[in-house]
Scaffold this motif. Structure first.
Motif: not given
Length: 309
Positions: A253-260, A262-268
């Motif tokens: 639903x977002x620019x896919x790799x930028x969203x990924x 962001x998820x990586x950032x949330x994981x540290x």
């Protein structure tokens, strides 16, 4: 040259950036530890996920070296060297061999579309020849390269012309074509699946290994999918595939790799955002994404250290 075929998951790695857009290579080591601990059995560097085409040649060399160093021989490292300049692709391939990478891979050039089999054969032969002691995997991703070459015909023709052609990274959705590639020369090539959301279908077609972006974050989900399929627990395998699709749909639903990222950032793992022409998420999009990720089942069950901030 290694003749060992792949099995299991190979993470298509991300390239980390600082806020100013420069490489943040200190993030590579911790990420590699995470990828290995979560069950990945290989790393695919500077591909589409790693924004190889958005990096300078020197940067690609630095990123490849960082991943080879961090892996330290524990898992194979594949370096994607495709470039619109064949000379630069050859330079990247030679560098990969020099630093001790385990294999080289390349897309075909994409600005001038390659729609002639003989031209593609000469192009890939030139790139592969720059790293003659490494196995070479052609990276078939027609949605990005625009190449209309029949991949089955190409692989049949390329074997005798390219001595170190060992495999194919197949990133398309045609399971019948994937099966044909697997069967060339009685299984001559290591044909690796490249579409995360269709892994179950690929396993049923004969896939033994897969390279993908979402293995960075939910490798355990895919490993359970593979385990269930091999044990003939098809409904369980379908459920695990459904969980992966759920995550992919949210990210899509977002620019896919930028969203990924962001998820990586949330994981540290702070890998920054993507370079132009891919755009980053707005602050509002990042907040929305964080909220949506809280309801994604495979993250709740298998990535327990996602921070809800």
């Amino acid at each position: 040259m290694s003749t060992h075929k792949l099995s299991g998951l190979v993470a298509a790695t991300y390239t980390p950036f600082h806020a100013d857009g420069s490489l943040a290579l200190s993030q590579v080591g911790p990420m590699v530890e995470h990828l290995i601990e979560s069950g990945n059995r290989g790393l695919y560097v500077c591909g589409s996920t790693g924004e190889g085409v958005s990096l300078t040649t020197d940067e690609r060399c630095e990123v490849a070296q960082a991943y080879v160093h961090a892996a330290d021989g524990r898992v194979p490292v594949f370096v994607q060297v495709g470039h619109n300049s064949i000379a630069e692709a050859k330079r990247l391939a030679a560098h990969a061999q020099e630093i001790g990478a385990d294999a080289v891979s390349a897309t075909c050039p994409s600005y001038f579309k390659v729609n002639d089999q003989a031209a593609l054969l000469e192009t890939i032969k030139a790139i592969a020849s720059a790293a003659p002691s490494l196995p070479f995997y052609y990276y078939h991703i027609p949605v990005l390269t625009g190449s209309s070459i029949d991949i089955v015909s190409f692989m049949n023709a390329a074997g005798d012309a390219i001595p170190n052609l060992f495999g194919l990274k197949y990133t398309d959705t045609k399971l019948h074509e994937f099966q044909q590639c697997l069967e060339i020369g009685d299984g001559r090539y290591d044909v690796v699946w490249g579409s995360d959301e269709m892994m179950l279908g690929a396993l049923a077609t004969g896939a033994k290994a897969a390279i993908g972006s979402t293995y960075n974050v939910i490798a355990p989900t895919y490993l359970k999918l593979i385990e269930a399929f091999n044990a003939h627990r098809i409904e369980d395998a379908q459920a695990r595939q459904r969980e992966a699709i759920e995550l992919i749909r949210v990210l899509g639903q977002y620019p896919f790799h930028s969203a990924m990222k962001e998820l990586l950032r949330l994981m540290g793992h702070d890998f920054g955002t993507c370079r132009l022409p891919q755009r980053g998420l707005t602050s509002q999009e990042a907040q929305e994404l964080q909220q949506k990720l809280q309801s994604v089942e495979c993250l709740a069950n298998l990535v327990a250290n996602v921070r809800r901030d």
